[in-house]
Design a protein around this motif. Structure first.
Motif, short mmCIF file in Angstrom:
data_model
loop_
_atom_site.label_atom_id
_atom_site.label_comp_id
_atom_site.label_asym_id
_atom_site.label_seq_id
_atom_site.Cartn_x
_atom_site.Cartn_y
_atom_site.Cartn_z
N SER A 18 0.83 -1.21 0.00
CA SER A 18 0.00 0.00 0.00
C SER A 18 0.86 1.26 0.00
O SER A 18 2.05 1.22 0.31
N TRP A 19 0.21 2.39 -0.32
CA TRP A 19 0.90 3.68 -0.26
C TRP A 19 1.23 4.04 1.19
O TRP A 19 2.27 4.60 1.47
N GLU A 20 0.34 3.69 2.11
CA GLU A 20 0.57 3.97 3.52
C GLU A 20 1.82 3.25 4.04
O GLU A 20 2.64 3.82 4.74
N LYS A 21 1.96 1.99 3.66
CA LYS A 21 3.14 1.24 4.09
C LYS A 21 4.41 1.75 3.40
O LYS A 21 5.48 1.72 3.99
N ALA A 22 4.27 2.24 2.18
CA ALA A 22 5.42 2.83 1.50
C ALA A 22 5.89 4.08 2.24
O ALA A 22 7.08 4.28 2.46
N ALA A 23 4.94 4.93 2.66
CA ALA A 23 5.28 6.13 3.43
C ALA A 23 5.90 5.75 4.76
O ALA A 23 6.92 6.33 5.17
N ALA A 24 5.32 4.79 5.44
CA ALA A 24 5.84 4.35 6.74
C ALA A 24 7.26 3.80 6.60
O ALA A 24 8.11 4.04 7.46
N ASN A 25 7.53 3.09 5.52
CA ASN A 25 8.86 2.55 5.27
C ASN A 25 9.88 3.68 5.12
O ASN A 25 10.98 3.62 5.68
N ALA A 26 9.52 4.73 4.38
CA ALA A 26 10.43 5.86 4.20
C ALA A 26 10.71 6.54 5.53
O ALA A 26 11.86 6.86 5.86
N ILE A 27 9.67 6.76 6.33
CA ILE A 27 9.83 7.44 7.62
C ILE A 27 10.64 6.58 8.59
O ILE A 27 11.53 7.07 9.29
N GLU A 28 10.34 5.30 8.63
CA GLU A 28 11.06 4.39 9.53
C GLU A 28 12.56 4.34 9.19
O GLU A 28 13.41 4.40 10.07
N VAL A 42 3.04 14.23 2.21
CA VAL A 42 2.96 13.40 1.01
C VAL A 42 2.90 14.32 -0.21
O VAL A 42 2.04 15.19 -0.30
N VAL A 43 3.85 14.12 -1.12
CA VAL A 43 3.95 14.96 -2.31
C VAL A 43 3.32 14.26 -3.51
O VAL A 43 2.64 14.88 -4.32
N GLN A 44 3.55 12.95 -3.62
CA GLN A 44 3.09 12.21 -4.79
C GLN A 44 2.96 10.74 -4.44
O GLN A 44 3.73 10.21 -3.63
N MET A 45 1.99 10.09 -5.06
CA MET A 45 1.84 8.65 -4.94
C MET A 45 1.71 8.08 -6.34
O MET A 45 1.01 8.65 -7.18
N ASP A 46 2.40 6.98 -6.60
CA ASP A 46 2.25 6.32 -7.88
C ASP A 46 2.45 4.82 -7.71
O ASP A 46 2.78 4.35 -6.63
N ILE A 47 2.23 4.12 -8.78
CA ILE A 47 2.39 2.66 -8.78
C ILE A 47 3.35 2.29 -9.90
O ILE A 47 3.19 2.72 -11.04
N ASN A 54 2.97 -7.22 -11.33
CA ASN A 54 3.39 -7.01 -9.94
C ASN A 54 3.42 -5.51 -9.65
O ASN A 54 4.13 -4.77 -10.32
N LEU A 55 2.65 -5.09 -8.67
CA LEU A 55 2.57 -3.67 -8.33
C LEU A 55 3.54 -3.33 -7.21
O LEU A 55 3.70 -4.08 -6.27
N VAL A 56 4.17 -2.17 -7.34
CA VAL A 56 4.97 -1.61 -6.26
C VAL A 56 4.43 -0.21 -5.99
O VAL A 56 4.46 0.65 -6.88
N TYR A 57 3.87 -0.01 -4.80
CA TYR A 57 3.34 1.29 -4.41
C TYR A 57 4.51 2.19 -4.01
O TYR A 57 5.39 1.77 -3.26
N ARG A 58 4.49 3.43 -4.52
CA ARG A 58 5.56 4.37 -4.20
C ARG A 58 4.94 5.66 -3.66
O ARG A 58 3.99 6.18 -4.24
N THR A 59 5.48 6.13 -2.55
CA THR A 59 5.02 7.38 -1.94
C THR A 59 6.22 8.30 -1.78
O THR A 59 7.19 7.95 -1.13
N LYS A 60 6.11 9.49 -2.40
CA LYS A 60 7.15 10.50 -2.25
C LYS A 60 6.75 11.44 -1.12
O LYS A 60 5.61 11.92 -1.07
N LEU A 61 7.68 11.67 -0.19
CA LEU A 61 7.44 12.51 0.98
C LEU A 61 8.45 13.64 1.05
O LEU A 61 9.60 13.46 0.68
N ARG A 62 8.00 14.77 1.58
CA ARG A 62 8.92 15.80 2.07
C ARG A 62 8.96 15.61 3.57
O ARG A 62 7.92 15.60 4.23
N LEU A 63 10.13 15.45 4.10
CA LEU A 63 10.30 15.18 5.52
C LEU A 63 11.21 16.24 6.12
O LEU A 63 12.28 16.52 5.59
N SER A 64 10.75 16.84 7.23
CA SER A 64 11.58 17.86 7.86
C SER A 64 12.13 17.33 9.18
O SER A 64 11.50 16.51 9.85
#
Length: 71
Positions: A18-28, A42-47, A54-64
């Motif tokens: 999921s996109w949520e797990k992709a975001a959590a992975n980046a933050i973790e 969250v800046v962008q989400m794509d697949i 086979n799908l790979v969910y990708r979430t781009k984040l700006r993190l401060s």
């Protein structure tokens, strides 16, 4: 309130679930290397499609995070 400076970086997290797990992975992952994480936007989400099925969910984040000057 004391004065502070924050640095903002962009990260892309991935997950086959999921996109949520992709975001959590980046933050973790970032939290293991950076201190004082503050805000994630969250800046962008794509697949990404692999072989059209086979799908790979990708979430781009700006993190401060708080900038600490080395003394």
């Amino acid at each position: 309130m004391s004065e502070s400076v924050y640095k903002v970086i962009e990260l892309v997290g991935t997950s086959p679930e999921s996109w949520e797990k992709a975001a959590a992975n980046a933050i973790e992952t970032a939290s293991r290397h950076l201190q004082d994480l503050r805000v994630g936007e969250v800046v962008q989400m794509d697949i990404h499609l692999e072989d059209g099925k086979n799908l790979v969910y990708r979430t781009k984040l700006r993190l401060s995070f708080k900038y600490h000057e080395d003394l």
